[in-house]
Design a protein around this motif. Structure first.
Motif, PDB file in Angstrom:
ATOM      1  N   GLY A  54       0.142   6.073  10.796  1.00 60.86           N
ATOM      2  CA  GLY A  54      -1.155   5.532  10.404  1.00 60.86           C
ATOM      3  C   GLY A  54      -1.500   5.891   8.974  1.00 60.86           C
ATOM      4  N   ARG A  55      -2.792   5.920   8.691  1.00 63.68           N
ATOM      5  CA  ARG A  55      -3.296   6.223   7.354  1.00 63.68           C
ATOM      6  C   ARG A  55      -4.411   7.259   7.475  1.00 63.68           C
ATOM      7  NH1 ARG A  55      -2.375   2.227   3.413  1.00 63.68           N
ATOM      8  NH2 ARG A  55      -2.863   3.973   2.045  1.00 63.68           N
ATOM      9  N   LEU A  56      -4.601   8.043   6.424  1.00 61.22           N
ATOM     10  CA  LEU A  56      -5.703   9.002   6.378  1.00 61.22           C
ATOM     11  C   LEU A  56      -6.958   8.290   5.876  1.00 61.22           C
ATOM     12  CD1 LEU A  56      -4.071  12.194   4.799  1.00 61.22           C
ATOM     13  CD2 LEU A  56      -4.545  11.735   7.208  1.00 61.22           C
ATOM     14  N   PRO A  57      -8.131   8.679   6.382  1.00 59.36           N
ATOM     15  CA  PRO A  57      -9.364   8.029   5.930  1.00 59.36           C
ATOM     16  C   PRO A  57      -9.742   8.362   4.482  1.00 59.36           C
ATOM     17  CG  PRO A  57      -9.854   9.758   7.526  1.00 59.36           C
ATOM     18  CD  PRO A  57      -8.364   9.625   7.462  1.00 59.36           C
ATOM     19  N   ALA A  58      -9.393   9.555   4.009  1.00 60.13           N
ATOM     20  CA  ALA A  58      -9.746   9.956   2.645  1.00 60.13           C
ATOM     21  C   ALA A  58      -8.607  10.769   2.024  1.00 60.13           C
ATOM     22  CB  ALA A  58     -11.040  10.776   2.655  1.00 60.13           C
ATOM     23  N   PRO A  59      -7.501  10.119   1.698  1.00 60.48           N
ATOM     24  CA  PRO A  59      -6.364  10.866   1.131  1.00 60.48           C
ATOM     25  C   PRO A  59      -6.649  11.338  -0.287  1.00 60.48           C
ATOM     26  CG  PRO A  59      -5.924   8.521   1.046  1.00 60.48           C
ATOM     27  CD  PRO A  59      -7.215   8.692   1.802  1.00 60.48           C
ATOM     28  N   GLN A  60      -6.046  12.443  -0.654  1.00 59.94           N
ATOM     29  CA  GLN A  60      -6.098  12.907  -2.036  1.00 59.94           C
ATOM     30  C   GLN A  60      -4.997  12.258  -2.862  1.00 59.94           C
ATOM     31  OE1 GLN A  60      -5.716  17.107  -1.330  1.00 59.94           O
ATOM     32  NE2 GLN A  60      -7.929  17.410  -1.189  1.00 59.94           N
ATOM     33  N   GLY A  61      -3.938  11.822  -2.175  1.00 56.78           N
ATOM     34  CA  GLY A  61      -2.830  11.154  -2.854  1.00 56.78           C
ATOM     35  C   GLY A  61      -2.150  10.179  -1.906  1.00 56.78           C
ATOM     36  N   THR A  62      -1.679   9.082  -2.473  1.00 58.76           N
ATOM     37  CA  THR A  62      -0.958   8.068  -1.708  1.00 58.76           C
ATOM     38  C   THR A  62       0.312   7.716  -2.471  1.00 58.76           C
ATOM     39  OG1 THR A  62      -2.982   7.155  -0.760  1.00 58.76           O
ATOM     40  CG2 THR A  62      -1.066   5.695  -0.785  1.00 58.76           C
ATOM     41  N   GLY A  63       1.379   7.472  -1.729  1.00 56.89           N
ATOM     42  CA  GLY A  63       2.633   7.037  -2.325  1.00 56.89           C
ATOM     43  C   GLY A  63       3.204   5.887  -1.518  1.00 56.89           C
ATOM     44  N   GLU A  64       3.908   5.012  -2.193  1.00 58.22           N
ATOM     45  CA  GLU A  64       4.536   3.887  -1.500  1.00 58.22           C
ATOM     46  C   GLU A  64       5.906   3.631  -2.095  1.00 58.22           C
ATOM     47  OE1 GLU A  64       2.560   0.158   0.123  1.00 58.22           O
ATOM     48  OE2 GLU A  64       3.464  -0.575  -1.739  1.00 58.22           O
ATOM     49  N   ARG A  65       6.854   3.357  -1.223  1.00 55.55           N
ATOM     50  CA  ARG A  65       8.198   2.996  -1.657  1.00 55.55           C
ATOM     51  C   ARG A  65       8.682   1.828  -0.814  1.00 55.55           C
ATOM     52  NH1 ARG A  65       7.579   5.584  -5.698  1.00 55.55           N
ATOM     53  NH2 ARG A  65       9.026   7.084  -6.571  1.00 55.55           N
ATOM     54  N   VAL A  66       9.468   0.965  -1.462  1.00 51.73           N
ATOM     55  CA  VAL A  66      10.066  -0.181  -0.796  1.00 51.73           C
ATOM     56  C   VAL A  66      11.548  -0.205  -1.139  1.00 51.73           C
ATOM     57  CG1 VAL A  66      10.095  -2.700  -0.622  1.00 51.73           C
ATOM     58  CG2 VAL A  66       7.918  -1.512  -0.944  1.00 51.73           C
ATOM     59  N   ALA A  67      12.383  -0.387  -0.142  1.00 54.38           N
ATOM     60  CA  ALA A  67      13.818  -0.551  -0.357  1.00 54.38           C
ATOM     61  C   ALA A  67      14.050  -2.027  -0.673  1.00 54.38           C
ATOM     62  CB  ALA A  67      14.597  -0.128   0.876  1.00 54.38           C
ATOM     63  N   LYS A  68      14.466  -2.303  -1.884  1.00 52.22           N
ATOM     64  CA  LYS A  68      14.586  -3.691  -2.330  1.00 52.22           C
ATOM     65  C   LYS A  68      15.585  -4.501  -1.519  1.00 52.22           C
ATOM     66  CE  LYS A  68      12.942  -2.856  -6.930  1.00 52.22           C
ATOM     67  NZ  LYS A  68      13.189  -1.911  -7.934  1.00 52.22           N
ATOM     68  N   LEU A  69      16.673  -3.893  -1.103  1.00 55.52           N
ATOM     69  CA  LEU A  69      17.717  -4.626  -0.398  1.00 55.52           C
ATOM     70  C   LEU A  69      17.261  -5.152   0.959  1.00 55.52           C
ATOM     71  CD1 LEU A  69      20.683  -5.539  -0.486  1.00 55.52           C
ATOM     72  CD2 LEU A  69      21.271  -3.371   0.598  1.00 55.52           C
ATOM     73  N   CYS A  70      16.540  -4.313   1.704  1.00 55.44           N
ATOM     74  CA  CYS A  70      16.187  -4.704   3.074  1.00 55.44           C
ATOM     75  C   CYS A  70      14.693  -4.870   3.311  1.00 55.44           C
ATOM     76  CB  CYS A  70      16.746  -3.693   4.064  1.00 55.44           C
ATOM     77  SG  CYS A  70      15.992  -2.062   3.926  1.00 55.44           S
ATOM     78  N   GLY A  71      13.871  -4.415   2.375  1.00 57.39           N
ATOM     79  CA  GLY A  71      12.429  -4.539   2.536  1.00 57.39           C
ATOM     80  C   GLY A  71      11.780  -3.414   3.317  1.00 57.39           C
ATOM     81  N   SER A  72      12.529  -2.391   3.690  1.00 65.81           N
ATOM     82  CA  SER A  72      11.910  -1.242   4.363  1.00 65.81           C
ATOM     83  C   SER A  72      10.829  -0.672   3.460  1.00 65.81           C
ATOM     84  CB  SER A  72      12.955  -0.172   4.668  1.00 65.81           C
ATOM     85  OG  SER A  72      13.856  -0.596   5.643  1.00 65.81           O
ATOM     86  N   ARG A  73       9.712  -0.288   4.070  1.00 64.54           N
ATOM     87  CA  ARG A  73       8.551   0.158   3.305  1.00 64.54           C
ATOM     88  C   ARG A  73       7.924   1.387   3.960  1.00 64.54           C
ATOM     89  NH1 ARG A  73       4.965  -2.583   0.057  1.00 64.54           N
ATOM     90  NH2 ARG A  73       6.090  -4.509   0.480  1.00 64.54           N
ATOM     91  N   ALA A  74       7.501   2.327   3.120  1.00 64.53           N
ATOM     92  CA  ALA A  74       6.766   3.499   3.594  1.00 64.53           C
ATOM     93  C   ALA A  74       5.556   3.707   2.695  1.00 64.53           C
ATOM     94  CB  ALA A  74       7.642   4.743   3.571  1.00 64.53           C
ATOM     95  N   THR A  75       4.402   3.845   3.318  1.00 63.98           N
ATOM     96  CA  THR A  75       3.171   4.219   2.625  1.00 63.98           C
ATOM     97  C   THR A  75       2.725   5.543   3.226  1.00 63.98           C
ATOM     98  OG1 THR A  75       2.572   1.896   2.362  1.00 63.98           O
ATOM     99  CG2 THR A  75       0.829   3.516   2.033  1.00 63.98           C
ATOM    100  N   VAL A  76       2.509   6.532   2.362  1.00 60.10           N
ATOM    101  CA  VAL A  76       2.181   7.887   2.808  1.00 60.10           C
ATOM    102  C   VAL A  76       0.886   8.337   2.159  1.00 60.10           C
ATOM    103  CG1 VAL A  76       2.923  10.304   2.701  1.00 60.10           C
ATOM    104  CG2 VAL A  76       4.587   8.513   3.214  1.00 60.10           C
ATOM    105  N   ASP A  77       0.015   8.927   2.964  1.00 56.24           N
ATOM    106  CA  ASP A  77      -1.227   9.544   2.495  1.00 56.24           C
ATOM    107  C   ASP A  77      -1.156  11.042   2.759  1.00 56.24           C
ATOM    108  OD1 ASP A  77      -2.475   7.044   1.918  1.00 56.24           O
ATOM    109  OD2 ASP A  77      -3.156   6.869   3.998  1.00 56.24           O
TER     110      ASP A  77
END
Length: 151
Positions: A21-44
Motif C-alpha cells: 500500500g501507501r503511507l498517508p504522510a510519507p517523508q520520502g517517496t521513491g519510484e522505479r520502473v523496469a523498462k524492459l518489462c514494466g515492473s514498477r515499485a513505489t515506496v513511501d
C-alpha cells in the motif's frame, strides 16, 4: 531450470507482500520502473530521529521475482539505515551482474534470488523495489535537511 527459479519459497514471498500500500504522510517517496518489462515499485517511508526507516509501504506491480524481492525487503527494512539499504542494493546488483555473493545482514534473504543472475531480462524487475526504497530514504533525508536549514 526455470522451475528452480520459481521455487515454492520465491512464489510464497511473491504472494505475501509485507507493508503493501501507501503511507498517508510519507517523508520520502521513491519510484522505479523496469523498462524492459514494466515492473514498477513505489515506496513511501518515514524515518526515525536517527534517519532509519520507521514506517514503510510499497506498491509493487511486478513479476513473481520482483514481488519476491519486494517481499524480502518488506520483511527486513524497518530499522534500516540508508547505508544498509545502499550496501544491500550494491550487493544485489553484484550478485545479479557479476557473480557476487549477495546481501548480508538484515537483507541476506535476497540471496534466494541468486538464480536470477542467469536471466538478464529479469535483473531490473528484481531490483525495482530496493532501488525505489533507496530513493525514498534519500528523498526523506534530503527533505529533513531542507527543513532543518529553513528552521
Amino acid at each position: 531450470m526455470i522451475d528452480d527459479l520459481y521455487s515454492a519459497r520465491i512464489l510464497t514471498l511473491a504472494a505475501n507482500l509485507p507493508h503493501a500500500g501507501r503511507l498517508p504522510a510519507p517523508q520520502g517517496t521513491g519510484e522505479r520502473v523496469a523498462k524492459l518489462c514494466g515492473s514498477r515499485a513505489t515506496v513511501d517511508v518515514t524515518l526515525d530521529e536517527q534517519g532509519r526507516v520507521a514506517e514503510f509501504a510499497q506498491d509493487v506491480k511486478a513479476c513473481a521475482l520482483g514481488q519476491a524481492a519486494a517481499g524480502v525487503l518488506g520483511q527486513s527494512v524497518i530499522g534500516a539505515s540508508v547505508e544498509e539499504i545502499a550496501e544491500a542494493r550494491d550487493a544485489m546488483f553484484a550478485m545479479l551482474k557479476s557473480g557476487g555473493e549477495g546481501p548480508t545482514g538484515r537483507f541476506q534473504d535476497l540471496r534466494l534470488l541468486r538464480q536470477v543472475a542467469d536471466y538478464p531480462a529479469r535483473h531490473d524487475s528484481t531490483l525495482v523495489s530496493i532501488e525505489a526504497t533507496l530513493e525514498a530514504v534519500k528523498n526523506a533525508l534530503t527533505a529533513r535537511t531542507r527543513l532543518a536549514g529553513a528552521a
